[in-house]
Scaffold this motif. Structure first.
Motif, PDB file in Angstrom:
ATOM      1  N   LEU A 177       0.833  -1.206   0.000  1.00 35.03           N
ATOM      2  CA  LEU A 177       0.000   0.000   0.000  1.00 35.03           C
ATOM      3  C   LEU A 177       0.867   1.256   0.000  1.00 35.03           C
ATOM      4  CD1 LEU A 177      -2.875  -0.881   2.502  1.00 35.03           C
ATOM      5  CD2 LEU A 177      -3.084  -0.471   0.043  1.00 35.03           C
ATOM      6  N   LYS A 178       1.944   1.215   0.764  1.00 36.04           N
ATOM      7  CA  LYS A 178       2.826   2.379   0.845  1.00 36.04           C
ATOM      8  C   LYS A 178       3.514   2.653  -0.484  1.00 36.04           C
ATOM      9  CE  LYS A 178       6.827   4.271   3.230  1.00 36.04           C
ATOM     10  NZ  LYS A 178       7.790   4.101   4.322  1.00 36.04           N
ATOM     11  N   TYR A 179       4.102   1.632  -1.069  1.00 36.85           N
ATOM     12  CA  TYR A 179       4.933   1.847  -2.245  1.00 36.85           C
ATOM     13  C   TYR A 179       4.187   1.796  -3.576  1.00 36.85           C
ATOM     14  CZ  TYR A 179       8.823   1.800   0.927  1.00 36.85           C
ATOM     15  OH  TYR A 179       9.684   2.112   1.937  1.00 36.85           O
ATOM     16  N   MET A 180       3.080   1.084  -3.628  1.00 33.30           N
ATOM     17  CA  MET A 180       2.344   0.993  -4.884  1.00 33.30           C
ATOM     18  C   MET A 180       1.219   2.031  -4.980  1.00 33.30           C
ATOM     19  SD  MET A 180       2.272  -3.172  -5.092  1.00 33.30           S
ATOM     20  CE  MET A 180       1.201  -3.309  -6.478  1.00 33.30           C
ATOM     21  N   PHE A 181       0.671   2.403  -3.815  1.00 36.34           N
ATOM     22  CA  PHE A 181      -0.476   3.307  -3.821  1.00 36.34           C
ATOM     23  C   PHE A 181      -0.234   4.585  -3.019  1.00 36.34           C
ATOM     24  CE2 PHE A 181      -2.114  -1.026  -4.380  1.00 36.34           C
ATOM     25  CZ  PHE A 181      -2.699  -0.884  -5.627  1.00 36.34           C
ATOM     26  N   ASP A 182       1.031   4.816  -2.652  1.00 32.11           N
ATOM     27  CA  ASP A 182       1.433   6.025  -1.930  1.00 32.11           C
ATOM     28  C   ASP A 182       0.547   6.273  -0.705  1.00 32.11           C
ATOM     29  OD1 ASP A 182       3.133   8.170  -1.507  1.00 32.11           O
ATOM     30  OD2 ASP A 182       1.831   9.555  -2.599  1.00 32.11           O
ATOM     31  N   SER A 183       0.388   5.233   0.103  1.00 32.94           N
ATOM     32  CA  SER A 183      -0.441   5.308   1.306  1.00 32.94           C
ATOM     33  C   SER A 183       0.383   4.855   2.512  1.00 32.94           C
ATOM     34  CB  SER A 183      -1.673   4.424   1.131  1.00 32.94           C
ATOM     35  OG  SER A 183      -2.465   4.460   2.274  1.00 32.94           O
ATOM     36  N   PRO A 184       1.213   5.749   3.067  1.00 32.91           N
ATOM     37  CA  PRO A 184       2.113   5.349   4.163  1.00 32.91           C
ATOM     38  C   PRO A 184       1.423   5.127   5.509  1.00 32.91           C
ATOM     39  CG  PRO A 184       2.327   7.684   3.739  1.00 32.91           C
ATOM     40  CD  PRO A 184       1.398   7.130   2.680  1.00 32.91           C
ATOM     41  N   GLY A 185       0.181   5.516   5.640  1.00 39.06           N
ATOM     42  CA  GLY A 185      -0.522   5.363   6.913  1.00 39.06           C
ATOM     43  C   GLY A 185      -0.613   3.920   7.376  1.00 39.06           C
ATOM     44  N   ALA A 186      -0.773   3.007   6.450  1.00 41.10           N
ATOM     45  CA  ALA A 186      -0.891   1.589   6.818  1.00 41.10           C
ATOM     46  C   ALA A 186       0.393   1.085   7.467  1.00 41.10           C
ATOM     47  CB  ALA A 186      -1.232   0.751   5.598  1.00 41.10           C
ATOM     48  N   VAL A 187       1.534   1.550   6.948  1.00 42.47           N
ATOM     49  CA  VAL A 187       2.814   1.125   7.521  1.00 42.47           C
ATOM     50  C   VAL A 187       2.996   1.724   8.912  1.00 42.47           C
ATOM     51  CG1 VAL A 187       5.331   1.273   7.279  1.00 42.47           C
ATOM     52  CG2 VAL A 187       3.926   0.715   5.305  1.00 42.47           C
ATOM     53  N   THR A 188       2.563   2.945   9.095  1.00 41.79           N
ATOM     54  CA  THR A 188       2.689   3.597  10.402  1.00 41.79           C
ATOM     55  C   THR A 188       1.930   2.820  11.472  1.00 41.79           C
ATOM     56  OG1 THR A 188       2.882   5.743   9.315  1.00 41.79           O
ATOM     57  CG2 THR A 188       2.335   5.743  11.647  1.00 41.79           C
TER      58      THR A 188
END
Length: 96
Positions: free
Chosen positions: A30-41
């Motif tokens: 999600l972070k790297y393919m969809f630019d959504s870093p919140g899931a990693v946080t």
């Protein structure tokens, strides 16, 4: 006491492995393919807590069951491998 430690270790192992798999398989894409870093946080914080609990559980098991340094090192190494804690738990269960 020893039986409850085994149950606690089993649950921590399962949760730590699951959080690692969610982090690698869902949050990181999600972070790297969809630019959504919140899931990693969020997932990273949960995984960090469970990783710490897993290390404490290893220390408890090592003291209670007099694990040799090779087993302790293997248990720590398992935390860095996907499915590692699950494999370790299965081996421990087979030995019992």
């Amino acid at each position: 006491m020893e039986q409850s430690a085994k149950v606690w270790f089993r649950w921590i192992s399962y949760l730590e492995a699951a959080s690692f798999l969610v982090l690698l398989g869902i949050a990181m894409p999600l972070k790297y393919m969809f630019d959504s870093p919140g899931a990693v946080t969020v997932t990273g914080g949960i995984h960090g807590f469970l990783f710490s609990a897993y290390l404490v559980a290893i220390a408890v098991m090592a003291v209670l069951f007099k694990w040799k340094i090779v087993r302790i090192a293997g248990a720590v190494l398992a935390a860095f491998l996907p499915f590692g804690p699950l494999v370790l738990e299965r081996r421990l269960k087979a030995e019992a």
